[in-house]
Design an enzyme around this catalytic site. Sequence first.
Site, PDB file in Angstrom:
ATOM      1  N   ASP A   1      25.882  22.642  38.733  1.00 25.58           N
ATOM      2  CA  ASP A   1      26.401  21.692  37.745  1.00 25.58           C
ATOM      3  C   ASP A   1      27.219  22.363  36.644  1.00 25.58           C
ATOM      4  O   ASP A   1      28.242  21.826  36.207  1.00 25.58           O
ATOM      5  CB  ASP A   1      25.276  20.823  37.168  1.00 25.58           C
ATOM      6  CG  ASP A   1      24.133  21.624  36.587  1.00 25.58           C
ATOM      7  OD1 ASP A   1      24.096  22.859  36.772  1.00 25.58           O
ATOM      8  OD2 ASP A   1      23.266  21.014  35.930  1.00 25.58           O
TER       9      ASP A   1
ATOM     10  N   ASP B   1      18.740  24.957  44.135  1.00 23.49           N
ATOM     11  CA  ASP B   1      17.845  24.013  43.440  1.00 23.49           C
ATOM     12  C   ASP B   1      17.939  22.563  43.927  1.00 23.49           C
ATOM     13  O   ASP B   1      17.066  21.761  43.625  1.00 23.49           O
ATOM     14  CB  ASP B   1      18.140  24.035  41.933  1.00 23.49           C
ATOM     15  CG  ASP B   1      17.621  25.295  41.265  1.00 23.49           C
ATOM     16  OD1 ASP B   1      16.901  26.054  41.916  1.00 23.49           O
ATOM     17  OD2 ASP B   1      17.952  25.522  40.083  1.00 23.49           O
TER      18      ASP B   1
ATOM     19  N   ARG C   1      28.352  34.543  35.415  1.00 24.16           N
ATOM     20  CA  ARG C   1      28.358  33.524  34.364  1.00 24.16           C
ATOM     21  C   ARG C   1      29.328  34.043  33.301  1.00 24.16           C
ATOM     22  O   ARG C   1      29.332  35.232  33.007  1.00 24.16           O
ATOM     23  CB  ARG C   1      26.937  33.329  33.838  1.00 24.16           C
ATOM     24  CG  ARG C   1      26.011  32.834  34.969  1.00 24.16           C
ATOM     25  CD  ARG C   1      24.743  32.195  34.472  1.00 24.16           C
ATOM     26  NE  ARG C   1      24.126  31.385  35.502  1.00 24.16           N
ATOM     27  CZ  ARG C   1      23.158  31.789  36.319  1.00 24.16           C
ATOM     28  NH1 ARG C   1      22.683  33.014  36.227  1.00 24.16           N
ATOM     29  NH2 ARG C   1      22.652  30.974  37.216  1.00 24.16           N
TER      30      ARG C   1
ATOM     31  N   GLN D   1      14.128  34.159  46.909  1.00 19.31           N
ATOM     32  CA  GLN D   1      14.529  32.826  47.384  1.00 19.31           C
ATOM     33  C   GLN D   1      16.042  32.620  47.366  1.00 19.31           C
ATOM     34  O   GLN D   1      16.556  31.674  47.956  1.00 19.31           O
ATOM     35  CB  GLN D   1      13.866  31.740  46.516  1.00 19.31           C
ATOM     36  CG  GLN D   1      12.362  31.741  46.611  1.00 19.31           C
ATOM     37  CD  GLN D   1      11.720  31.060  45.413  1.00 19.31           C
ATOM     38  OE1 GLN D   1      11.429  29.888  45.453  1.00 19.31           O
ATOM     39  NE2 GLN D   1      11.510  31.792  44.337  1.00 19.31           N
ATOM     40  N   ARG D   2      16.761  33.475  46.666  1.00 19.79           N
ATOM     41  CA  ARG D   2      18.208  33.301  46.570  1.00 19.79           C
ATOM     42  C   ARG D   2      18.969  34.061  47.655  1.00 19.79           C
ATOM     43  O   ARG D   2      20.172  33.849  47.843  1.00 19.79           O
ATOM     44  CB  ARG D   2      18.692  33.760  45.187  1.00 19.79           C
ATOM     45  CG  ARG D   2      18.365  32.804  44.070  1.00 19.79           C
ATOM     46  CD  ARG D   2      19.598  32.177  43.467  1.00 19.79           C
ATOM     47  NE  ARG D   2      20.377  33.152  42.762  1.00 19.79           N
ATOM     48  CZ  ARG D   2      20.379  33.314  41.435  1.00 19.79           C
ATOM     49  NH1 ARG D   2      19.627  32.533  40.682  1.00 19.79           N
ATOM     50  NH2 ARG D   2      21.138  34.200  40.883  1.00 19.79           N
TER      51      ARG D   2
ATOM     52  N   ARG E   1      14.724  25.547  38.059  1.00 18.84           N
ATOM     53  CA  ARG E   1      14.762  25.554  36.592  1.00 18.84           C
ATOM     54  C   ARG E   1      14.498  24.166  36.018  1.00 18.84           C
ATOM     55  O   ARG E   1      13.782  24.003  35.053  1.00 18.84           O
ATOM     56  CB  ARG E   1      16.139  26.055  36.156  1.00 18.84           C
ATOM     57  CG  ARG E   1      16.151  26.691  34.819  1.00 18.84           C
ATOM     58  CD  ARG E   1      17.488  27.270  34.454  1.00 18.84           C
ATOM     59  NE  ARG E   1      18.493  27.253  35.521  1.00 18.84           N
ATOM     60  CZ  ARG E   1      19.629  27.909  35.436  1.00 18.84           C
ATOM     61  NH1 ARG E   1      19.894  28.621  34.388  1.00 18.84           N
ATOM     62  NH2 ARG E   1      20.523  27.841  36.411  1.00 18.84           N
TER      63      ARG E   1
ATOM     64  N   GLY F   1      24.461  30.601  39.836  1.00 16.23           N
ATOM     65  CA  GLY F   1      23.484  31.253  40.718  1.00 16.23           C
ATOM     66  C   GLY F   1      23.981  31.222  42.154  1.00 16.23           C
ATOM     67  O   GLY F   1      24.367  30.174  42.651  1.00 16.23           O
TER      68      GLY F   1
ATOM     69  N   THR G   1      23.890  25.562  45.470  1.00 13.99           N
ATOM     70  CA  THR G   1      22.747  25.905  44.613  1.00 13.99           C
ATOM     71  C   THR G   1      21.458  25.725  45.412  1.00 13.99           C
ATOM     72  O   THR G   1      21.333  24.752  46.167  1.00 13.99           O
ATOM     73  CB  THR G   1      22.689  25.034  43.334  1.00 13.99           C
ATOM     74  OG1 THR G   1      21.371  25.120  42.778  1.00 13.99           O
ATOM     75  CG2 THR G   1      22.987  23.570  43.589  1.00 13.99           C
TER      76      THR G   1
ATOM     77  N   ASP H   1      19.838  20.259  42.801  1.00 14.86           N
ATOM     78  CA  ASP H   1      19.774  19.433  41.595  1.00 14.86           C
ATOM     79  C   ASP H   1      21.080  18.695  41.324  1.00 14.86           C
ATOM     80  O   ASP H   1      21.458  18.486  40.176  1.00 14.86           O
ATOM     81  CB  ASP H   1      19.375  20.294  40.380  1.00 14.86           C
ATOM     82  CG  ASP H   1      20.315  21.471  40.167  1.00 14.86           C
ATOM     83  OD1 ASP H   1      21.176  21.715  41.037  1.00 14.86           O
ATOM     84  OD2 ASP H   1      20.194  22.141  39.130  1.00 14.86           O
TER      85      ASP H   1
HETATM   86  P1  ADP Z   1      25.510  26.737  37.813  1.00 19.48           P
HETATM   87  O1  ADP Z   1      26.870  26.417  38.326  1.00 19.48           O
HETATM   88  O2  ADP Z   1      24.670  27.431  38.852  1.00 19.48           O
HETATM   89  O3  ADP Z   1      24.827  25.543  37.176  1.00 19.48           O
HETATM   90  P2  ADP Z   1      25.902  27.912  35.139  1.00 19.48           P
HETATM   91  O4  ADP Z   1      25.334  26.737  34.425  1.00 19.48           O
HETATM   92  O5  ADP Z   1      25.434  29.254  34.720  1.00 19.48           O
HETATM   93  O6  ADP Z   1      25.669  27.865  36.709  1.00 19.48           O
HETATM   94  O7  ADP Z   1      27.495  27.839  34.973  1.00 19.48           O
HETATM   95  C1  ADP Z   1      28.347  28.801  35.568  1.00 19.48           C
HETATM   96  C2  ADP Z   1      29.552  29.014  34.713  1.00 19.48           C
HETATM   97  O8  ADP Z   1      30.321  27.808  34.633  1.00 19.48           O
HETATM   98  C3  ADP Z   1      29.279  29.387  33.262  1.00 19.48           C
HETATM   99  O9  ADP Z   1      28.973  30.745  33.074  1.00 19.48           O
HETATM  100  C4  ADP Z   1      30.597  29.023  32.604  1.00 19.48           C
HETATM  101  O10 ADP Z   1      31.570  30.010  32.814  1.00 19.48           O
HETATM  102  C5  ADP Z   1      30.979  27.743  33.374  1.00 19.48           C
HETATM  103  N1  ADP Z   1      30.515  26.575  32.608  1.00 19.48           N
HETATM  104  C6  ADP Z   1      29.276  26.025  32.602  1.00 19.48           C
HETATM  105  N2  ADP Z   1      29.193  25.002  31.745  1.00 19.48           N
HETATM  106  C7  ADP Z   1      30.421  24.898  31.167  1.00 19.48           C
HETATM  107  C8  ADP Z   1      30.973  24.054  30.146  1.00 19.48           C
HETATM  108  N3  ADP Z   1      30.249  23.101  29.543  1.00 19.48           N
HETATM  109  N4  ADP Z   1      32.264  24.248  29.802  1.00 19.48           N
HETATM  110  C9  ADP Z   1      33.017  25.193  30.394  1.00 19.48           C
HETATM  111  N5  ADP Z   1      32.537  26.047  31.338  1.00 19.48           N
HETATM  112  C10 ADP Z   1      31.268  25.902  31.725  1.00 19.48           C
HETATM  113  O1  F6P Z   2      20.105  27.796  39.690  1.00 20.46           O
HETATM  114  C1  F6P Z   2      19.352  28.426  40.670  1.00 20.46           C
HETATM  115  C2  F6P Z   2      18.295  29.318  40.058  1.00 20.46           C
HETATM  116  O2  F6P Z   2      17.800  30.018  41.140  1.00 20.46           O
HETATM  117  C3  F6P Z   2      17.184  28.658  39.265  1.00 20.46           C
HETATM  118  O3  F6P Z   2      16.205  28.044  40.025  1.00 20.46           O
HETATM  119  C4  F6P Z   2      16.700  29.814  38.449  1.00 20.46           C
HETATM  120  O4  F6P Z   2      16.027  29.427  37.280  1.00 20.46           O
HETATM  121  C5  F6P Z   2      17.970  30.498  38.087  1.00 20.46           C
HETATM  122  O5  F6P Z   2      18.859  30.252  39.165  1.00 20.46           O
HETATM  123  C6  F6P Z   2      17.842  31.958  37.809  1.00 20.46           C
HETATM  124  O6  F6P Z   2      19.113  32.486  37.707  1.00 20.46           O
HETATM  125  P1  F6P Z   2      19.488  33.954  37.199  1.00 20.46           P
HETATM  126  O7  F6P Z   2      18.311  34.815  37.427  1.00 20.46           O
HETATM  127  O8  F6P Z   2      20.675  34.312  38.008  1.00 20.46           O
HETATM  128  O9  F6P Z   2      19.811  33.778  35.763  1.00 20.46           O
END
Ligand code: ADP
Ligand code: F6P
Length: 327
Positions: free
Chosen positions: A107, A132, A76, A259-260, A176, A15, A130, A134
């Site tokens: 994360d 969030d 993603r 908010q983003r 989230r 995000g 982020t 978090d």
């Molecule tokens: P955020 O960084 O905001 O938490 P996501 O959880 O959507 O966002 O993760 C972003 C991208 O990071 C994913 O689309 C994927 O490409 C990579 N990623 C997330 N988790 C893993 C994982 N367990 N192993 C490998 N790549 C990951």
């Molecule tokens: O991780 C940030 C965040 O804004 C969360 O609070 C929310 O649930 C999520 O991203 C929504 O992400 P998207 O609409 O890009 O899937």
Amino acid sequence: MPDKINKIAVLTSGGDSPGMNAALRAVVRTALYFGMDVFGIMRGYSGMLEDDIFEMDSKSVANIIQRGGTILKSARCKEFYTPEGRKKAYANLEKRGINGLIVIGGDGSFTGGMKLQSEFGLPVIGLPGTIDKDLFGTDFTIGFDTAVNTALEAIDKIRDTADAHDRLFIVEVMGRHTGYIALHSGIAAGAENILIPESATNIEDVIASLSEKEKRKKLVNIVVVAEGDAFGGANEVARIIKERIPGFDTKVSILGHIQRGGSPTCLDRLIASRMGYHAIEAFMNGISNVMVGIVNNKIEYTPLEIAIREKHTIDPDWLRIVKILAS
Ligand code: ADP
Ligand code: F6P
């Protein structure tokens, strides 16, 4: 770990959050200052896989410190979850001699980075991008302050119309898995109730407190709900309240992706700039596999796995304050 990190790549992933551009600017300009080559990767791990990688110079990051979103775009990427996908992605770094990666994201993005470090020995540094908030190991994440101020401004506006019509508003904010946006914006907006994932929502308590307010003709009320609250979002909360306290004129407002976006606040630009600088300094000092955070206004490096795994706890005092101030 290579002897000397002299070619780095940077990406934004997951995000997006306001201030990612300011962080990019700091990373690129600091790396150039110390004589490194810098590559930008488009759309996070998707661009790494698709070889959408380009060399950056000082001009690449001109006039972006004030802009929301991210000039590298974010995405993603499903394929990156597989070992084959990561092998293909890493090959695109290896062929350019890239020997350090900076990941600006949350994360999930850090988990992807950790895998590159463990599977291919690529030194990785994470910057917490982020809204969030978090991640453990930092008082602020890049984008949180802007997001919380956007939410606050919106809730203030909602209160004006709520006041004009004597209405109860259930406002849903992002988060989230965490309730920081709800808690901070809710307290600052004088919300009557704040519902967050970190504390089990007892809907009977919410109904009791609102019923008591209805009895004494306090009809203008704001309930702020984090989207990840286990009880359900704003629609579910409103449904129960309408059923149980029909005397209230109850409305729902879901703030969503507003908010983003937006121009980052001074705080977000400042922490992004400091963190970006210190990410490069960490590489030069042989430090990697960490997130750069700011704790008590000082830079701290936290191992990526701890930043992801450990959770901040919400001080129960904050929730007590909400109850007392909203009475
Ligand atoms: P955020 O960084 O905001 O938490 P996501 O959880 O959507 O966002 O993760 C972003 C991208 O990071 C994913 O689309 C994927 O490409 C990579 N990623 C997330 N988790 C893993 C994982 N367990 N192993 C490998 N790549 C990951
Ligand atoms: O991780 C940030 C965040 O804004 C969360 O609070 C929310 O649930 C999520 O991203 C929504 O992400 P998207 O609409 O890009 O899937």
